[in-house]
Write a protein that holds these residues in place. Structure first.
Motif, PDB file in Angstrom:
ATOM      1  N   ILE A 137      -1.692  10.430   6.850  1.00  0.00           N
ATOM      2  CA  ILE A 137      -2.861  10.018   6.803  1.00  0.00           C
ATOM      3  C   ILE A 137      -3.609   9.455   7.995  1.00  0.00           C
ATOM      4  CG2 ILE A 137      -2.773   9.187   4.038  1.00  0.00           C
ATOM      5  CD1 ILE A 137      -2.157   6.521   5.128  1.00  0.00           C
TER       6      ILE A 137
ATOM      7  N   VAL B 161      -3.418  -1.067   6.202  1.00  0.00           N
ATOM      8  CA  VAL B 161      -3.724   0.300   5.374  1.00  0.00           C
ATOM      9  C   VAL B 161      -3.761  -0.098   3.948  1.00  0.00           C
ATOM     10  CG1 VAL B 161      -2.783   2.544   5.253  1.00  0.00           C
ATOM     11  CG2 VAL B 161      -2.194   1.574   7.142  1.00  0.00           C
TER      12      VAL B 161
ATOM     13  N   SER C 251       0.698  -1.188  -0.238  1.00  0.00           N
ATOM     14  CA  SER C 251      -0.009   0.152   0.159  1.00  0.00           C
ATOM     15  C   SER C 251       0.740   1.284   0.068  1.00  0.00           C
ATOM     16  CB  SER C 251      -1.012  -0.062   1.351  1.00  0.00           C
ATOM     17  OG  SER C 251      -0.160  -0.193   2.418  1.00  0.00           O
TER      18      SER C 251
ATOM     19  N   ASP D 254       0.407  -5.173   3.374  1.00  0.00           N
ATOM     20  CA  ASP D 254      -0.203  -3.965   3.609  1.00  0.00           C
ATOM     21  C   ASP D 254      -0.562  -3.623   4.975  1.00  0.00           C
ATOM     22  OD1 ASP D 254      -2.363  -5.676   3.941  1.00  0.00           O
ATOM     23  OD2 ASP D 254      -3.770  -4.520   2.489  1.00  0.00           O
TER      24      ASP D 254
ATOM     25  N   LEU E  39       6.016  12.077   1.492  1.00  0.00           N
ATOM     26  CA  LEU E  39       5.097  11.409   2.648  1.00  0.00           C
ATOM     27  C   LEU E  39       4.015  12.627   2.753  1.00  0.00           C
ATOM     28  CD1 LEU E  39       7.538  10.086   5.109  1.00  0.00           C
ATOM     29  CD2 LEU E  39       6.596   8.709   2.831  1.00  0.00           C
ATOM     30  N   ASP E  40       2.570  11.750   2.667  1.00  0.00           N
ATOM     31  CA  ASP E  40       1.476  12.670   2.978  1.00  0.00           C
ATOM     32  C   ASP E  40       0.820  11.782   4.076  1.00  0.00           C
ATOM     33  OD1 ASP E  40       1.438  14.001   0.717  1.00  0.00           O
ATOM     34  OD2 ASP E  40       0.123  13.134  -0.462  1.00  0.00           O
TER      35      ASP E  40
ATOM     36  N   THR F 284       2.669   2.568   2.186  1.00  0.00           N
ATOM     37  CA  THR F 284       2.665   3.172   3.386  1.00  0.00           C
ATOM     38  C   THR F 284       3.742   2.892   4.256  1.00  0.00           C
ATOM     39  OG1 THR F 284       0.188   2.520   3.319  1.00  0.00           O
ATOM     40  CG2 THR F 284       0.875   3.356   5.216  1.00  0.00           C
TER      41      THR F 284
ATOM     42  N   ARG G 178       1.370   8.011   3.474  1.00  0.00           N
ATOM     43  CA  ARG G 178       1.186   7.678   2.281  1.00  0.00           C
ATOM     44  C   ARG G 178       2.529   8.110   1.243  1.00  0.00           C
ATOM     45  NH1 ARG G 178      -2.311   4.066   1.945  1.00  0.00           N
ATOM     46  NH2 ARG G 178      -3.969   5.484   2.172  1.00  0.00           N
ATOM     47  N   GLU G 179       3.164   7.054   0.859  1.00  0.00           N
ATOM     48  CA  GLU G 179       4.402   7.656  -0.047  1.00  0.00           C
ATOM     49  C   GLU G 179       3.845   7.995  -1.636  1.00  0.00           C
ATOM     50  OE1 GLU G 179       8.936   5.904  -0.826  1.00  0.00           O
ATOM     51  OE2 GLU G 179       7.291   4.745  -1.830  1.00  0.00           O
ATOM     52  N   THR G 180       3.840   9.155  -1.838  1.00  0.00           N
ATOM     53  CA  THR G 180       3.363   9.726  -3.117  1.00  0.00           C
ATOM     54  C   THR G 180       4.487   9.435  -4.198  1.00  0.00           C
ATOM     55  OG1 THR G 180       3.894  11.821  -2.658  1.00  0.00           O
ATOM     56  CG2 THR G 180       1.720  11.171  -2.122  1.00  0.00           C
TER      57      THR G 180
ATOM     58  N   SER H 280      -4.546   0.278  -0.155  1.00  0.00           N
ATOM     59  CA  SER H 280      -4.235   1.532  -0.973  1.00  0.00           C
ATOM     60  C   SER H 280      -5.225   2.306  -1.007  1.00  0.00           C
ATOM     61  CB  SER H 280      -3.947   0.827  -2.343  1.00  0.00           C
ATOM     62  OG  SER H 280      -3.567   1.720  -3.130  1.00  0.00           O
ATOM     63  N   GLY H 281      -5.111   3.615  -0.853  1.00  0.00           N
ATOM     64  CA  GLY H 281      -5.930   4.666  -0.720  1.00  0.00           C
ATOM     65  C   GLY H 281      -6.909   4.793   0.129  1.00  0.00           C
TER      66      GLY H 281
END
Length: 836
Positions: free
Chosen positions: A154, A195, A129, A173, A151-152, A131, A144-146, A197-198
């Motif tokens: 979450i 976690v 994921s 995940d 990193l964002d 993450t 979350r690794e974009t 994906s999305g």
């Protein structure tokens, strides 16, 4: 004031003298190794990255040799790391998360950072994921690794029951978190998160058991394996949430760390124990065919890379006084044939304690590496010569007599060493002077040396006649309490004493040294004398400045607030305070009564001592001798532009800049200080405004967390590829009072006997009679209650209440909730703990 318009606060340009510090190659590089993390696995070994406390090394291990490809150093304490593809995420304590590009193993560079989450010490990466989970001792954060290095956030997970997070492991995940609670009973806790994906993180289950002193976790498949102290290794089925019987290692040794793959479980423990088990059974839950080996020194951490077990070992568990470490090395074993033993890789030599320089050479007291001599030129970092120490002696301090080509080393239990450095490539011991206790500090002037010594039973100084370097004589001693450092001026010795403060000692008669008056009372850790100016580093009072132009008198001249100052040095009108893990603070001393900060130099390591060689600052930084090209630059400060909307409760200050990104920089960080609290000192109450590293093209950022009626100083730093930073602009702004949401009280909230929770707020007088909406959210983000109200006609202060119930009147469960208040000029939230 006109509401709704954009109020622009001009920032006048002003001149300032700052320190521009460029980090050079270190003169030495050692490591206190952590847990290895595989990058590419092949038979029999592969490549891996391993924390070194102040960075990371990229290494390989195969059947014949260990190879170091490259290394990266950063500020902060790197205890663990996680790998995603060709990116390593370093969990660097108070420096947060530092992202390092591993694409070129010989040239590791930083590509991002994420801080102000607290001291990040644990974490793992879930590849399915994309993450990352990162944890402090008590809080868990998901990202979350974009793209690599970005990193964002979450969602956080906070624990309110006093548990301490011990280890985070990832698979597919999911994340398995091991934590421990000591009170009211010892309890081990395993928590599984997924976690997808999305999606947001979800908690799947939690398992708790009493009596296990859990210290580590391995999770290769459905079975997890836990290190549970003197109970051994505990297999745990994560599908059925069922523990198996614990298995002892060796003859019952305490287990510190464990790792596992599909075939084997390896562990290390007390008394130099390395154990290797073969897995069997339908789930690999049975451990048998144990092999035990005796490691080189005491092992603390273990990881599997291919078929090699990589062990991180240190001299001992408890560092000897005064809080030092000994050697650290890597040892590797073949897990498929453990009976044939292992190999040791080059390791650290100890802590760099003290440094002085003369005639192009730097003389370093290395705690367990002895006296080490390096070239001090900016372009040459080579090691010239070494005088190793014998037995249990340790190098704490070094002083020079350049005219006689002698070095004096305070060598702990070995006393004072007089060393001939006429041939710098072959320093030779000339004589030894015994001291009543461990020698920890030394200063020399002419033919007199003053040695500070101490242990747990007390301390003092010895005055030594070094006229004959082959036969030095102790002339006199004086008892003190906790002496740490010495300086000499004429017939007066100045001693930094951690208990009684700054002591002045008359050494005119070396046989009868005597205190001059009483010690100036504060905890003093170091001092530096230049001409008639004496700097003293203290535990609680920052840097104290004294005028010693009158012999035997230390006249207070000024002070600069700072955290604990472990070392001080000065050159001309510039001083440097060494702040341990906090780096090095440069000071402007031109006006001693009003010293000012010139900049904070981020030092990879525990900064304890420093010495100027021209524009090169040599820093004794824990596990290496760091070097900075640090020059004063008198420039006009680039102006920062400030703008905010007075209609918002938090004025949402917008900061803009037009500074060009310096060469070698990869982005920006913007830091904020409360001017009143920090008194102009960088880092005292510092907060990073941007959540993640700003890109090179960024020219604006918004700060949503300022308060009305407060002045702030902002500092714009360029973030360089080596993980260091450079100050490029700064400015001050005042935020006028405005509408605001206060802190709810009581917090934690216990709704007993009908007690209500109060949520205070303030609005402008022109905003009276307007609507307010309070929304209550669970930590997951689910809305559970909405409450409406109206502000008073004349504005001013008011409050809303909540009874701890949902919209249907049902009592809500214990936990963390968020209160969001929206109204005239207010759009803010507060965190609340509900306990019944």
């Amino acid at each position: 004031m006109l509401l709704g318009c954009l109020l622009v606060v001009p920032q006048p340009a002003r001149a300032a003298t700052e320190i521009v510090a460029t980090r050079l190659a270190p003169s030495s590089l050692t490591g206190l190794y952590g847990s290895a993390v595989p990058v590419h696995v092949a038979s029999p070994g592969g490549t891996y990255v391993i924390p070194t406390r102040n960075g990371v090394e990229f290494r390989s291990t195969d059947g014949s040799r260990d190879t170091l490809y490259g290394s990266f150093r950063t500020a902060g304490v790197v205890s663990e790391l996680a790998v995603s593809g060709s990116t390593a995420y370093l969990f660097a304590g108070n420096r947060g998360i530092v992202a390092v590009d591993l694409s070129d193993s010989t040239d590791l560079v930083a590509i991002g950072s994420h801080d102000h989450l607290g001291a990040i010490v644990h974490g793992a990466f879930a590849p399915s994921s994309a993450t990352l989970a990162a944890a402090t001792d008590g809080d868990l954060f998901f990202f979350r690794e974009t793209v690599p290095g970005a990193l964002d956030p979450i969602g956080p997970r906070g624990y309110q029951d006093g548990r301490k997070i011990i280890r985070v492991q990832a698979r597919a995940d999911s994340f398995l978190v091991l934590s421990r609670r000591q009170s009211p009973t010892l309890r081990m806790i395993l928590t599984l998160y997924r976690v997808r994906s999305g999606a947001l993180p979800e908690s799947l289950w939690e398992f708790q058991a009493n009596g296990f002193q859990a210290t580590d976790l391995a999770w290769p498949d459905a079975m997890a394996f836990l290190a549970v102290g003197d109970l051994g290794i505990l297999p745990f089925d994560t599908e059925t949430r069922t523990p198996r019987a614990a298995v002892l290692i060796g003859s019952g040794s305490l287990v510190r760390d464990v790792d596992a793959d599909q075939a084997r479980v390896v562990a290390v423990g007390a008394a130099r124990t390395y154990a290797n088990f073969v897995r069997s059974g339908s789930k690999g839950d049975l451990l048998g065919s144990e092999f035990d080996q005796l490691t080189a020194i005491e092992p603390f951490l273990i990881s599997i890379v291919g078929t090699r077990a990589v062990l991180s070992e240190n001299d001992q568990n408890v560092p000897p006084e005064p809080d030092e470490i000994g050697r650290s090395l890597i040892q590797t074993y073949d897990t498929t044939a453990p009976i044939f033993g292992g190999r040791g890789a080059p390791g650290g030599t100890g802590r760099v304690r003290s440094v002085v320089a003369s005639q192009g050479l730097a003389y370093v007291a290395d705690y367990s590496g002895g006296l080490r001599i390096y070239r001090s030129a900016a372009a040459d970092t080579s090691l010239v010569g070494v005088l190793p120490l014998s037995g249990n002696s340790s190098a704490y301090d070094v002083a020079l007599d350049p005219a006689r080509r002698l070095a004096y080393v305070a060598a702990g239990t070995a006393g004072l060493l007089v060393v001939d450095v006429g041939d710098s490539s072959a320093p030779a011991l000339r004589s030894t002077v015994a001291t009543p206790r461990s020698a920890l500090g030394v200063a020399v002037s002419g033919t007199v040396a003053v040695v500070a010594w101490r242990d747990i039973n007390g301390g003092g100084i010895s005055v030594v006649d070094v006229t004959d370097s082959l036969a030095p004589l102790v002339r006199g001693t004086l008892a003190l309490q906790d002496p740490r450092a010495v300086a000499i001026q004429g017939t007066v010795a100045y001693v930094a004493d951690a208990f009684s403060g700054l002591a002045l000692i008359n050494i005119m008669d070396p046989a009868a040294p005597a205190l001059i008056g009483s010690a100036i009372g504060f905890g003093a850790l170091d001092l530096d004398l230049s001409g008639t100016r004496l700097l003293v580093g203290t535990t609680d009072l920052g840097v104290q400045i004294f005028d010693v132009s009158n012999p035997g008198l230390a006249d207070p001249a000024g002070a600069l607030p700072a955290p604990a100052v472990y070392g001080v040095t000065q050159m001309g009108q510039t001083g440097v305070a060494l702040l341990g893990d906090g780096g090095a603070l440069a000071m402007d001393l031109r006006v001693p009564s009003a010293p000012r900060v010139r900049g904070l130099i981020q030092v990879p390591g525990f900064a304890r001592d420093a010495f100027w060689v021209g524009d090169t600052l040599l820093v004794a930084a824990g596990l290496g001798l760091e070097r900075f090209l640090a020059s004063a630059a008198f420039v006009a400060d680039p102006s920062l532009g400030f703008a905010f909307d007075p209609a918002a409760v938090q004025p949402r200050l917008t900061i803009t800049w037009s500074v060009a990104l310096p060469a070698g920089a990869i982005g920006w960080n913007l830091y904020r200080e409360n001017v009143t609290l920090s008194k102009g000192m960088a880092g005292t109450a510092e907060y990073r405004v941007n959540d993640a590293l700003l890109g090179p093209a960024a020219r604006t950022v918004q700060d949503r967390t300022v308060q009305g009626g407060q002045s702030y100083r902002y500092r714009l730093d360029a973030f360089l590829a080596d993980g260091s930073s450079r100050n490029d602009a700064e400015g001050v702004v005042f935020i006028p009072s405005n509408s605001a949401l206060g802190r709810p009280y009581p917090n934690p909230y216990r709704p007993r006997n009908g007690q209500a929770l109060y949520i205070p707020y303030r609005v402008l007088s022109v905003d009276g009679g307007r609507s307010l909406v309070l929304r209550v959210f669970e930590m997951s983000g689910r809305l559970v209650r909405t409450i409406s109200a109206t502000t008073a006609p004349g504005g001013g202060f008011g409050s809303m209440t909540w009874d701890g119930r949902d919209g249907r009147g049902r009592p809500l469960a214990d936990g963390v909730y968020f209160l969001k208040l929206v109204g005239p000029g207010i759009d803010d939230a507060r965190r609340l703990i509900l306990l019944r």
